[in-house]
Design a protein around this motif. Structure first.
Motif, mmCIF file in Angstrom:
data_model
loop_
_atom_site.group_PDB
_atom_site.id
_atom_site.type_symbol
_atom_site.label_atom_id
_atom_site.label_comp_id
_atom_site.label_asym_id
_atom_site.label_seq_id
_atom_site.Cartn_x
_atom_site.Cartn_y
_atom_site.Cartn_z
ATOM 1 N N LEU A 34 0.864 -1.180 0.000
ATOM 2 C CA LEU A 34 0.000 0.000 0.000
ATOM 3 C C LEU A 34 0.902 1.231 0.000
ATOM 4 N N SER A 35 1.121 1.764 -1.179
ATOM 5 C CA SER A 35 2.078 2.859 -1.326
ATOM 6 C C SER A 35 1.535 4.153 -0.729
ATOM 7 N N PRO A 36 2.378 4.919 -0.056
ATOM 8 C CA PRO A 36 1.953 6.229 0.440
ATOM 9 C C PRO A 36 1.945 7.288 -0.649
ATOM 10 N N GLU A 37 2.389 6.937 -1.869
ATOM 11 C CA GLU A 37 2.501 7.913 -2.941
ATOM 12 C C GLU A 37 1.704 7.474 -4.163
ATOM 13 N N PHE A 38 1.625 8.382 -5.140
ATOM 14 C CA PHE A 38 0.991 8.086 -6.422
ATOM 15 C C PHE A 38 1.753 8.819 -7.520
ATOM 16 N N GLY A 39 2.162 8.086 -8.534
ATOM 17 C CA GLY A 39 2.725 8.693 -9.724
ATOM 18 C C GLY A 39 4.129 9.252 -9.592
ATOM 19 N N ASP A 76 -10.801 10.616 -11.030
ATOM 20 C CA ASP A 76 -9.920 11.678 -11.481
ATOM 21 C C ASP A 76 -8.675 11.054 -12.079
ATOM 22 N N VAL A 77 -7.833 11.865 -12.731
ATOM 23 C CA VAL A 77 -6.627 11.331 -13.363
ATOM 24 C C VAL A 77 -5.533 11.043 -12.352
ATOM 25 N N VAL A 78 -5.733 11.450 -11.116
ATOM 26 C CA VAL A 78 -4.785 11.158 -10.045
ATOM 27 C C VAL A 78 -5.525 10.511 -8.881
ATOM 28 N N ALA A 79 -4.778 9.806 -8.041
ATOM 29 C CA ALA A 79 -5.380 9.070 -6.937
ATOM 30 C C ALA A 79 -5.855 10.008 -5.835
ATOM 31 N N ASP A 80 -6.846 9.545 -5.105
ATOM 32 C CA ASP A 80 -7.328 10.270 -3.931
ATOM 33 C C ASP A 80 -6.370 10.003 -2.777
ATOM 34 N N ARG A 81 -6.041 11.051 -2.032
ATOM 35 C CA ARG A 81 -5.123 10.914 -0.902
ATOM 36 C C ARG A 81 -5.849 10.610 0.399
ATOM 37 N N ASN A 82 -7.114 10.915 0.452
ATOM 38 C CA ASN A 82 -7.892 10.678 1.668
ATOM 39 C C ASN A 82 -9.242 10.138 1.253
ATOM 40 N N ALA A 83 -9.376 8.831 1.299
ATOM 41 C CA ALA A 83 -10.567 8.176 0.762
ATOM 42 C C ALA A 83 -10.894 6.951 1.610
ATOM 43 N N PRO A 84 -12.091 6.367 1.438
ATOM 44 C CA PRO A 84 -12.408 5.108 2.124
ATOM 45 C C PRO A 84 -11.385 4.029 1.799
ATOM 46 N N ALA A 85 -11.314 3.042 2.659
ATOM 47 C CA ALA A 85 -10.268 2.017 2.551
ATOM 48 C C ALA A 85 -10.286 1.316 1.192
ATOM 49 N N GLU A 86 -11.466 1.030 0.657
ATOM 50 C CA GLU A 86 -11.551 0.333 -0.626
ATOM 51 C C GLU A 86 -10.957 1.175 -1.747
ATOM 52 N N THR A 87 -11.266 2.466 -1.733
ATOM 53 C CA THR A 87 -10.727 3.365 -2.755
ATOM 54 C C THR A 87 -9.225 3.526 -2.594
ATOM 55 N N PHE A 127 10.290 -8.126 -4.314
ATOM 56 C CA PHE A 127 10.027 -7.350 -5.525
ATOM 57 C C PHE A 127 8.695 -6.635 -5.349
ATOM 58 N N PHE A 128 8.675 -5.322 -5.611
ATOM 59 C CA PHE A 128 7.424 -4.567 -5.459
ATOM 60 C C PHE A 128 7.485 -3.282 -6.270
ATOM 61 N N GLY A 129 6.328 -2.727 -6.561
ATOM 62 C CA GLY A 129 6.239 -1.438 -7.235
ATOM 63 C C GLY A 129 6.170 -0.320 -6.222
ATOM 64 N N ASP A 130 6.771 0.840 -6.565
ATOM 65 C CA ASP A 130 6.787 1.937 -5.606
ATOM 66 C C ASP A 130 5.469 2.697 -5.558
ATOM 67 N N HIS A 131 4.764 2.775 -6.680
ATOM 68 C CA HIS A 131 3.489 3.496 -6.718
ATOM 69 C C HIS A 131 2.811 3.215 -8.054
ATOM 70 N N LEU A 132 1.548 3.573 -8.176
ATOM 71 C CA LEU A 132 0.862 3.440 -9.449
ATOM 72 C C LEU A 132 1.471 4.404 -10.465
ATOM 73 N N PRO A 133 1.412 4.049 -11.747
ATOM 74 C CA PRO A 133 1.986 4.912 -12.779
ATOM 75 C C PRO A 133 1.081 6.105 -13.070
ATOM 76 N N GLU A 153 -6.350 2.499 -5.466
ATOM 77 C CA GLU A 153 -5.562 3.551 -6.092
ATOM 78 C C GLU A 153 -4.124 3.633 -5.592
ATOM 79 N N HIS A 154 -3.764 2.788 -4.599
ATOM 80 C CA HIS A 154 -2.403 2.862 -4.054
ATOM 81 C C HIS A 154 -1.719 1.502 -3.925
ATOM 82 N N GLU A 155 -2.399 0.409 -4.186
ATOM 83 C CA GLU A 155 -1.777 -0.911 -4.052
ATOM 84 C C GLU A 155 -0.935 -1.266 -5.265
#
Length: 658
Positions: A323-328, A526-537, A506-512, A541-543
């Motif tokens: 579960l990455s803390p970042e996106f992109g 949206d074209v970018v991930a939500d930073r504060n969203a329900p757990a499912e979202t 082996f793992f990915g750092d964040h979604l592309p 968007e971050h796994e």
């Protein structure tokens, strides 16, 4: 005969205005009526100056918000809603105009300085939000050089936009220079008295504004001005407070204050308890950790099919998700967690620990394994200065950093070093090793943007109701992911033939940053991930896929969706190590929580707690985790001896080979 000369006045001298277009009423020297008229005229001029300054400030603030938000409607709402500090920002900008006018010595000359800077920052902020989903922070200037180095990749994706921006930029600079020169010839200079009066008004007021920008302390004045720091949700912070004030509120993020209750006694309360002792297995397994740039499973996208499966190896070996803390982007923040076992959730929003906080030796997996006789190396086929890695890796305890400067020239796949060639080089280093090793590698090939036809030989077929541009971008990304998957297969096939115990993570750092691909497929709103969203979202968007594999036991299963900070725990446990922090304290935290995000806690049984950091009472385990991280990064290191005994020896860190 009446004196026809324009009367001079203290007011005119103070304000420095021309008198060609509008002359004050003339008077006989010394007459009482003339003096009264002159006072009224001076008052009128001062009032007019204030009105003009406020109008200019309003237009500038409106333009800044329009550029930053990219929406005329949202900009109007910012000014119309009374609980937002739109008009407070106008007053702030007016004071800046007055102050810099005094510095520059001409009325309204400050606009030539303030307008380009603020509009430029707003534009950069809008672009960052478009690509990464995060607004612009003061800390972003720490990696301005990184952006410049990555500019060729961005230009490849949007060449016509890049040409347009360049032409507009050159024209804007030329127009600014011409306007500056014209204004210098036409505008009168302010008198010493006029400049001093402006400073007397503006400087104390600006210092007052600066004093209330520390979000960590309550300010009655800030509250009255409707400035409400929303530091846990920066998108809302910028939306509510406006670009300029939100940017200013983030300036103090460089200063990390001690969490409430932190003390030697608080650390001793849990560090003094019996924890796992240091124990290393007799066979001392070799460990290779690969963080694959932007690696993700593109078959998660709805309404699309990709054939053949681009990541069959990862799918067969997958242990769980990271579960990455970042996106992109912001890769360095992910590797910070994976190497230290610490969490970005306890650091200021938008901070970059590699560039802001790592200034001395920090506990890490590399430091521990080095103390046990391991050869510790970091690999990345790009410049060593990028993300300050060369310095940080030394502080983490790596013996060597094999970067673009010290690696042999690697075959390229598209514009970047090929994953397969990079993994082959790591294998060569491993085969030459004469002692147990810990290798940490960050790949590069998967980096965006994903321009069409980066891989002309791609055999993947992408189908779905998406635009041609999105189809091409998705095919480019999926082909890169397939190459990364093949490189993992090569690494595992090599490890299977080894007699020595070998562990691979082996793992990915964040979604592309795939942009419209996400919205056109309906994967994200949206074209970018939500930073504060329900757990499912948040999970969707971050796994990124996670593989932990050993040539003794195969793939480690049922890891679940975990934060990068827990990766050291799984590596140590898989290798048969015992350590007070990595298997002891961190294992205790993992028993209670699977993921620790700044906006979401996920318990080990999957129960989410959103906005946990805003609660008055925080779970005791999380509280102790925060205490310990602060203690070791910024505090007195009360817990270092008990939890990181290897740090007491302070082994000499060798410089990277030349």
């Amino acid at each position: 005969m009446r004196d026809r000369r324009p009367a001079s006045s203290a007011g005119k001298r103070a304000l420095g205005f021309r008198t060609r277009s509008l002359q004050p009423p003339q008077r006989q020297p010394g007459s009482a009526g003339g003096q009264a008229r002159e006072r009224r005229w001076t008052t009128l001029r001062v009032f007019g100056s204030i009105v003009i300054t406020l109008v200019l400030a309003t237009l500038l603030v409106f333009s800044v918000e329009l550029v930053a938000r990219g929406s005329f409607e949202q900009t109007l709402q910012f000014f119309q809603q009374p609980l937002r500090p739109g008009w407070t920002t106008v007053v702030l900008f007016a004071l800046l105009i007055v102050f810099f006018d005094a510095v520059l010595g001409r009325p309204y000359h400050a606009l030539f300085l303030i307008a380009p800077v603020t509009l430029g920052l707003a534009f950069v902020g809008h672009q960052k939000a478009f690509y990464l989903g995060d607004p612009l922070y003061p800390a972003d200037f720490l990696y301005a050089r990184q952006i410049v180095e990555l500019m060729p990749l961005l230009v490849r994706q949007r060449p016509f936009a890049a040409i347009g921006f360049t032409v507009v930029g050159i024209a804007a600079v030329a127009a600014l220079v011409m306007a500056w020169r014209y204004r210098c010839r036409r505008a009168p200079k302010l008198s010493v008295r006029a400049r001093a009066s402006r400073l007397v008004v503006a400087l104390p007021a600006l210092l007052f504004f600066g004093s209330i920008m520390d979000y960590a302390t309550f300010s009655w004045a800030r509250d009255r001005l409707q400035i409400s720091p929303v530091m846990w949700d920066q998108k809302e912070n910028y939306n509510s407070n406006g670009f300029a004030i939100a940017f200013a509120l983030n300036v103090p993020m460089a200063k990390v204050t001690a969490p409430k209750g932190y003390s030697e006694e608080a650390i001793e309360a849990f560090a003094g308890k019996p924890l796992a002792p240091v124990s290393v297995p007799a066979d001392r397994p070799d460990i290779i950790m690969v963080m694959s740039e932007s690696f993700w499973d593109p078959t998660r996208l709805p309404k699309t099919t990709i054939t053949p499966d681009p990541i069959p190896t990862v799918r067969a070996m997958q242990s769980g998700h990271m579960l990455s803390p970042e996106f992109g982007g912001m890769t360095a923040n992910v590797e910070f967690e994976a190497l230290t076992g610490f969490s970005n959730a306890f650091l200021p929003y938008g901070s970059i620990p590699y560039q802001q906080y790592v200034r001395a030796p920090v506990p890490s997996l590399a430091r521990f394994l080095k103390s046990e006789g391991y050869d510790t190396r970091a690999f990345h086929p790009y410049a060593g200065w990028f993300w300050n890695r060369a310095t940080v890796y030394r502080d983490f305890g790596f013996d060597r950093f094999m970067s673009e400067e010290t690696l042999p020239v690697l075959e390229k796949r598209g514009p970047l070093a090929a994953d397969t060639a990079f993994i082959d080089e790591i294998i060569k280093n491993a085969e030459r090793a004469s002692q147990p090793f810990f290798y940490f590698a960050v790949t590069l090939q998967g980096h965006g943007p994903y321009e069409p036809n980066r891989y002309p030989d791609s055999t993947l077929v992408v189908k779905g109701p998406i635009s041609e541009a999105s189809n091409s971008a998705l095919k480019t990304f999926a082909t890169g992911a397939a190459d990364a998957d093949r490189s993992l297969a090569t690494l595992i096939d090599w490890a299977k033939k080894r007699e020595r115990h070998t562990i691979i993570a082996f793992f990915g750092d964040h979604l592309p940053p795939l942009g419209p691909v996400y919205t056109e497929t309906g994967f994200m709103k949206d074209v970018v991930a939500d930073r504060n969203a329900p757990a499912e979202t948040l999970a969707a968007e971050h796994e990124t896929p996670l593989v932990v594999w050993s040539n003794r036991v195969g793939a480690v299963r049922a890891v679940g969706s975990v934060s990068p900070a827990f990766l050291p725990y799984y590596l140590m446990r898989t290798g048969g190590f015992s350590h007070p922090y990595y298997t002891g304290f961190l294992g205790m935290v993992r028993d209670r929580f699977a993921a620790i995000d700044r906006n979401m806690l996920v318990s080990s049984n999957g129960t989410p707690t959103q906005n946990w950091s805003r609660a008055e009472e925080v779970d005791a385990t999380i509280r102790d985790f925060r205490y310990l991280q602060y203690d070791l990064m910024f505090g007195k290191r009360f817990g270092e001896a008990a939890l990181f005994p290897e740090s007491q020896d302070r082994p000499k860190i060798l410089p990277p080979p030349v």
